[in-house]
Design a protein around this motif. Structure first.
Motif, PDB file in Angstrom:
ATOM      1  N   GLY A 191       0.815  -1.215   0.000  1.00 18.45           N
ATOM      2  CA  GLY A 191       0.000   0.000   0.000  1.00 18.45           C
ATOM      3  C   GLY A 191       0.839   1.251   0.000  1.00 18.45           C
ATOM      4  O   GLY A 191       1.938   1.272  -0.573  1.00 18.45           O
ATOM      5  N   HIS A 192       0.355   2.287   0.676  1.00 12.41           N
ATOM      6  CA  HIS A 192       0.954   3.621   0.512  1.00 12.41           C
ATOM      7  C   HIS A 192       1.383   4.263   1.832  1.00 12.41           C
ATOM      8  O   HIS A 192       1.545   5.469   1.904  1.00 12.41           O
ATOM      9  CB  HIS A 192      -0.039   4.523  -0.225  1.00 12.41           C
ATOM     10  CG  HIS A 192      -0.415   3.968  -1.561  1.00 12.41           C
ATOM     11  ND1 HIS A 192       0.465   3.941  -2.631  1.00 12.41           N
ATOM     12  CD2 HIS A 192      -1.546   3.369  -1.987  1.00 12.41           C
ATOM     13  CE1 HIS A 192      -0.120   3.368  -3.663  1.00 12.41           C
ATOM     14  NE2 HIS A 192      -1.341   3.010  -3.307  1.00 12.41           N
ATOM     15  N   ILE A 193       1.535   3.450   2.883  1.00 13.98           N
ATOM     16  CA  ILE A 193       2.050   3.974   4.155  1.00 13.98           C
ATOM     17  C   ILE A 193       3.480   3.449   4.342  1.00 13.98           C
ATOM     18  O   ILE A 193       3.707   2.235   4.362  1.00 13.98           O
ATOM     19  CB  ILE A 193       1.160   3.545   5.345  1.00 13.98           C
ATOM     20  CG1 ILE A 193      -0.251   4.131   5.173  1.00 13.98           C
ATOM     21  CG2 ILE A 193       1.782   4.019   6.673  1.00 13.98           C
ATOM     22  CD1 ILE A 193      -1.257   3.658   6.200  1.00 13.98           C
ATOM     23  N   GLY A 194       4.416   4.373   4.440  1.00 12.69           N
ATOM     24  CA  GLY A 194       5.813   3.987   4.662  1.00 12.69           C
ATOM     25  C   GLY A 194       6.152   4.081   6.140  1.00 12.69           C
ATOM     26  O   GLY A 194       5.740   5.017   6.821  1.00 12.69           O
ATOM     27  N   GLY A 216      -2.224  -0.803   3.337  1.00 12.92           N
ATOM     28  CA  GLY A 216      -0.980  -1.551   3.250  1.00 12.92           C
ATOM     29  C   GLY A 216       0.230  -0.650   3.356  1.00 12.92           C
ATOM     30  O   GLY A 216       0.119   0.568   3.522  1.00 12.92           O
ATOM     31  N   VAL A 217       1.398  -1.275   3.257  1.00 11.33           N
ATOM     32  CA  VAL A 217       2.651  -0.526   3.424  1.00 11.33           C
ATOM     33  C   VAL A 217       3.423  -0.471   2.107  1.00 11.33           C
ATOM     34  O   VAL A 217       3.362  -1.388   1.295  1.00 11.33           O
ATOM     35  CB  VAL A 217       3.530  -1.160   4.521  1.00 11.33           C
ATOM     36  CG1 VAL A 217       2.821  -1.112   5.866  1.00 11.33           C
ATOM     37  CG2 VAL A 217       3.917  -2.591   4.179  1.00 11.33           C
ATOM     38  N   SER A 218       4.143   0.645   1.926  1.00  8.71           N
ATOM     39  CA  SER A 218       5.002   0.782   0.744  1.00  8.71           C
ATOM     40  C   SER A 218       6.381   0.184   1.047  1.00  8.71           C
ATOM     41  O   SER A 218       6.815  -0.771   0.401  1.00  8.71           O
ATOM     42  CB  SER A 218       5.123   2.259   0.362  1.00  8.71           C
ATOM     43  OG  SER A 218       5.502   3.037   1.490  1.00  8.71           O
ATOM     44  N   LEU A 244      11.558   7.727   1.978  1.00  6.75           N
ATOM     45  CA  LEU A 244      10.096   7.666   1.868  1.00  6.75           C
ATOM     46  C   LEU A 244       9.519   8.948   1.277  1.00  6.75           C
ATOM     47  O   LEU A 244       8.516   8.915   0.556  1.00  6.75           O
ATOM     48  CB  LEU A 244       9.481   7.382   3.244  1.00  6.75           C
ATOM     49  CG  LEU A 244       9.811   6.013   3.846  1.00  6.75           C
ATOM     50  CD1 LEU A 244       9.157   5.856   5.218  1.00  6.75           C
ATOM     51  CD2 LEU A 244       9.372   4.882   2.923  1.00  6.75           C
ATOM     52  N   MET A 245      10.148  10.068   1.584  1.00  9.23           N
ATOM     53  CA  MET A 245       9.655  11.323   0.996  1.00  9.23           C
ATOM     54  C   MET A 245       9.846  11.313  -0.523  1.00  9.23           C
ATOM     55  O   MET A 245       9.057  11.907  -1.266  1.00  9.23           O
ATOM     56  CB  MET A 245      10.407  12.506   1.610  1.00  9.23           C
ATOM     57  CG  MET A 245       9.909  12.866   3.003  1.00  9.23           C
ATOM     58  SD  MET A 245      10.600  14.415   3.541  1.00  9.23           S
ATOM     59  CE  MET A 245       9.860  14.605   5.153  1.00  9.23           C
ATOM     60  N   ASN A 246      10.905  10.636  -0.998  1.00 13.10           N
ATOM     61  CA  ASN A 246      11.166  10.583  -2.439  1.00 13.10           C
ATOM     62  C   ASN A 246      10.478   9.411  -3.127  1.00 13.10           C
ATOM     63  O   ASN A 246      10.601   9.249  -4.346  1.00 13.10           O
ATOM     64  CB  ASN A 246      12.679  10.480  -2.682  1.00 13.10           C
ATOM     65  CG  ASN A 246      13.395  11.760  -2.274  1.00 13.10           C
ATOM     66  OD1 ASN A 246      12.859  12.862  -2.425  1.00 13.10           O
ATOM     67  ND2 ASN A 246      14.604  11.633  -1.735  1.00 13.10           N
ATOM     68  N   ASP A 247       9.800   8.578  -2.336  1.00  9.82           N
ATOM     69  CA  ASP A 247       9.183   7.377  -2.897  1.00  9.82           C
ATOM     70  C   ASP A 247       7.770   7.704  -3.406  1.00  9.82           C
ATOM     71  O   ASP A 247       6.889   8.044  -2.609  1.00  9.82           O
ATOM     72  CB  ASP A 247       9.111   6.289  -1.811  1.00  9.82           C
ATOM     73  CG  ASP A 247       8.370   5.061  -2.286  1.00  9.82           C
ATOM     74  OD1 ASP A 247       8.288   4.849  -3.510  1.00  9.82           O
ATOM     75  OD2 ASP A 247       7.852   4.313  -1.427  1.00  9.82           O
ATOM     76  N   PRO A 248       7.523   7.592  -4.691  1.00  9.97           N
ATOM     77  CA  PRO A 248       6.184   7.934  -5.216  1.00  9.97           C
ATOM     78  C   PRO A 248       5.083   7.013  -4.700  1.00  9.97           C
ATOM     79  O   PRO A 248       3.905   7.379  -4.749  1.00  9.97           O
ATOM     80  CB  PRO A 248       6.357   7.799  -6.737  1.00  9.97           C
ATOM     81  CG  PRO A 248       7.576   6.963  -6.940  1.00  9.97           C
ATOM     82  CD  PRO A 248       8.457   7.197  -5.756  1.00  9.97           C
ATOM     83  N   GLU A 249       5.439   5.828  -4.208  1.00 10.46           N
ATOM     84  CA  GLU A 249       4.421   4.899  -3.700  1.00 10.46           C
ATOM     85  C   GLU A 249       4.013   5.225  -2.265  1.00 10.46           C
ATOM     86  O   GLU A 249       3.058   4.659  -1.745  1.00 10.46           O
ATOM     87  CB  GLU A 249       4.959   3.453  -3.750  1.00 10.46           C
ATOM     88  CG  GLU A 249       5.184   2.927  -5.156  1.00 10.46           C
ATOM     89  CD  GLU A 249       3.896   2.877  -5.950  1.00 10.46           C
ATOM     90  OE1 GLU A 249       2.896   2.407  -5.389  1.00 10.46           O
ATOM     91  OE2 GLU A 249       3.891   3.334  -7.110  1.00 10.46           O
ATOM     92  N   THR A 250       4.758   6.103  -1.600  1.00  8.87           N
ATOM     93  CA  THR A 250       4.457   6.434  -0.205  1.00  8.87           C
ATOM     94  C   THR A 250       3.681   7.747  -0.116  1.00  8.87           C
ATOM     95  O   THR A 250       4.148   8.787  -0.593  1.00  8.87           O
ATOM     96  CB  THR A 250       5.763   6.558   0.615  1.00  8.87           C
ATOM     97  OG1 THR A 250       6.446   5.310   0.588  1.00  8.87           O
ATOM     98  CG2 THR A 250       5.480   6.939   2.066  1.00  8.87           C
ATOM     99  N   LYS A 277       4.358  15.251   2.750  1.00  4.33           N
ATOM    100  CA  LYS A 277       3.497  14.119   3.087  1.00  4.33           C
ATOM    101  C   LYS A 277       3.216  14.144   4.592  1.00  4.33           C
ATOM    102  O   LYS A 277       4.111  14.459   5.380  1.00  4.33           O
ATOM    103  CB  LYS A 277       4.193  12.797   2.725  1.00  4.33           C
ATOM    104  CG  LYS A 277       4.579  12.697   1.252  1.00  4.33           C
ATOM    105  CD  LYS A 277       5.361  11.425   0.952  1.00  4.33           C
ATOM    106  CE  LYS A 277       5.761  11.413  -0.514  1.00  4.33           C
ATOM    107  NZ  LYS A 277       6.504  10.199  -0.914  1.00  4.33           N
ATOM    108  N   PRO A 278       2.000  13.799   5.004  1.00  2.00           N
ATOM    109  CA  PRO A 278       1.708  13.773   6.444  1.00  2.00           C
ATOM    110  C   PRO A 278       2.567  12.738   7.162  1.00  2.00           C
ATOM    111  O   PRO A 278       2.833  11.663   6.612  1.00  2.00           O
ATOM    112  CB  PRO A 278       0.223  13.407   6.518  1.00  2.00           C
ATOM    113  CG  PRO A 278      -0.127  12.850   5.189  1.00  2.00           C
ATOM    114  CD  PRO A 278       0.832  13.422   4.190  1.00  2.00           C
ATOM    115  N   VAL A 279       2.995  13.080   8.383  1.00  2.00           N
ATOM    116  CA  VAL A 279       3.875  12.191   9.151  1.00  2.00           C
ATOM    117  C   VAL A 279       3.259  11.933  10.524  1.00  2.00           C
ATOM    118  O   VAL A 279       2.951  12.885  11.259  1.00  2.00           O
ATOM    119  CB  VAL A 279       5.276  12.815   9.325  1.00  2.00           C
ATOM    120  CG1 VAL A 279       6.178  11.872  10.130  1.00  2.00           C
ATOM    121  CG2 VAL A 279       5.905  13.126   7.963  1.00  2.00           C
TER     122      VAL A 279
END
Length: 519
Positions: A191-194, A216-218, A244-250, A277-279
């Protein structure tokens, strides 16, 4: 009459985890009272001495020699035990025959030239050299080994940072990279949560709960538990955040750690201050106002952190979750039913955890009402257990701590230490509630629930025979995609009267309500 019987094979090598598990299998055999199977390392020789399984010949062997030593009844023949061990080793070899096991890092790279990550799990004192080799070859590293000095960790992480590589660890137990679980990890949705976690079971807990909530998780990046200490400076968490900030899936980032050194926390939070991105940040037991100051989302439990990450991903309202999934009416009914069964002198809880972070979370949540919780990892130094073999009042134990795992597998691999402790504790008339975790997933025992069930039944029966009642509250950290199956594990526990809660935080909260009524 029991005697020590032994056998030594010179210049014969087997890996330590395999041998530790064999020791347990042999100890179950009729007439065998104690068993140790291992290589002739100083540590194993010391353990043999402490167990009363040593002699002058075992004292003289080297780390290249393999030995078996048992304390067994007269009718047990050491030759029969040797045959059993050979059969077990041959069976394990057959199980691995389809796997290619390169003898060196160079041969592994030659076999898989496109690899960009290596997982290293060797005794800590040899690990640093292998990590340097890997980093200098341009490989990211996950270092599972413990007993690596903090000075070595600093040197290795500085080398990794200079090359833009990850050096996860030492003592890094959990990661999921590109949907591949490494070491102890659960099977969770992509998924899209790192996640970046300086905590093994804390990271497993948030990833499992994210999966249960339908997301899910990236990437899941472990850092090792000391990464946010002053001496290390959070270098891997910073690198993980950047990745994770540079990861387009996150789309959402979740950070998990015990409270960092103050200056390290400042550094980490500055790194996420202007994040696009929210943290969500869960510094377990830490000060939430500092997190809010830097625009991140603090949380009050691992479950709350997972729920907030999911809410942010779905653009839903973010609010603290410190409740139950069940209605108040159902929770109150459970509490009343459990409390009605205790004898007057029953008043204490015992927490038997395989996960250190889950144990720490339990103590943090319960400490709002119970100050005197004794532990091998206490919240306050005055509540450190004087003897880890003896519980006092309210006691919460991390069985995965080094004090319990010297020369033995981690309790997530082998539940024996918890089984033996439960038999012992069931003689205590003041124990009322037993709080336990069961961690599923890759790396864990193939059936952690099945291994514990007979001892839970026996403990309940022993206490019942003295007019007492043992309330057992469990939490299963896992998913239905794990090899051991969450639903099946939960069902088997409930069939023997264990109350299974949907998160560690809820299990602890229920324990707190019961204790509050009997104090």
């Amino acid at each position: 009459m029991a005697n020590v019987k032994y056998n030594i094979k010179k210049n014969t090598y087997y890996d330590s985890v395999t041998l530790m598990i064999l020791s347990k299998d042999i100890k179950k055999k009729k007439g065998v009272q104690e068993a140790l199977i291992g290589m002739g390392t100083d540590l194993n020789k010391e353990i043999a001495q402490n167990l009363g399984l040593s002699n002058s010949e075992i004292t003289e062997i080297t780390p290249n020699d393999f030995f078996i030593s048992i304390l067994a009844d007269d009718e047990v023949e050491i030759e029969d035990i040797m045959n059993d061990v050979d059969n077990l080793l041959n069976q394990k070899k057959k199980d691995r025959d389809n796997d290619y096991m390169p003898p060196t890092l160079d041969s592994a790279i030659k076999h898989e030239p496109q690899s960009n990550m290596v997982l290293i799990s060797i005794p800590g004192k040899y690990a640093a050299d292998e990590v340097k080799k890997a980093l200098n070859k341009g490989l990211n590293v996950m270092l599972f080994s413990d007993n690596v000095s903090i000075e070595e960790e600093k040197e290795l992480k500085d080398l990794a940072v200079s090359q833009g590589l990850l050096m996860m660890g030492p003592d890094c137990g959990t990661a999921i990279i590109n949907n591949v679980p490494l070491a102890f990890a659960n099977v969770v949705k992509k998924g899209h949560i790192g996640v970046v976690g300086a905590s093994g079971t804390g990271t497993q807990e948030v990833t499992v709960l994210i999966d249960k909530l339908g997301e899910g998780v990236s990437q899941v990046i472990g850092t090792g538990g000391r990464d946010l200490k002053k001496e290390i400076g959070g270098s891997m968490m910073l690198l993980g955040i950047e990745a994770l900030m540079n990861d387009p899936e996150t789309s959402v980032i979740l950070l998990v750690s015990k409270p960092p050194a103050e200056e390290v926390a400042e550094k980490i939070l500055k790194a996420v201050k202007d994040s696009p991105k929210p943290v969500v940040v869960h510094f377990i037991g830490g000060d939430r106002s500092i997190i809010e100051k830097y625009g991140a989302y603090p949380s009050c439990s691992l479950e709350d952190a997972a729920r907030k990450a999911v809410a942010l991903l779905r653009n839903e309202e973010v609010e603290d979750f410190d409740r139950f999934d069940l209605s108040d009416e159902k929770i109150n009914r459970i509490v009343d039913e459990e409390v009605s069964k205790f004898a007057q002198e029953q008043k204490y809880f015992r927490g038997f955890y395989t996960g250190g972070t889950l144990a720490d979370e339990a103590m943090k949540l319960l400490s709002k009402d119970i100050k005197d919780i004794y532990s091998n990892i206490p919240l306050l130094p005055e509540y450190r257990m004087k003897d880890i073999r003896i519980s006092t009042g309210n006691t919460c134990i991390d069985f995965g701590d080094d004090e319990f795992t010297v020369g033995k597998p981690h309790p997530m691999i082998d539940p024996l230490s918890r089984i033996e402790r439960l038999y012992q504790e069931s003689n205590d008339d003041e124990m009322a509630v037993l709080l336990m975790d069961f961690v599923l997933g890759y790396g864990a025992h193939k059936d952690p629930v099945g291994e514990m069930i007979p001892s839970i039944i026996e403990a309940k029966e022993k206490m019942s025979s003295r007019g007492k009642y043992l309330s057992v509250i469990g939490y299963v950290c896992g998913t239905n995609s794990d090899p051991q199956s969450l639903e099946e594990s939960k069902k088997r526990l409930e069939e023997i009267g264990v109350i299974v809660m949907p998160s560690n935080a809820q299990a602890v909260r229920l324990t707190g309500l019961i204790l509050d009524k009997i104090k």
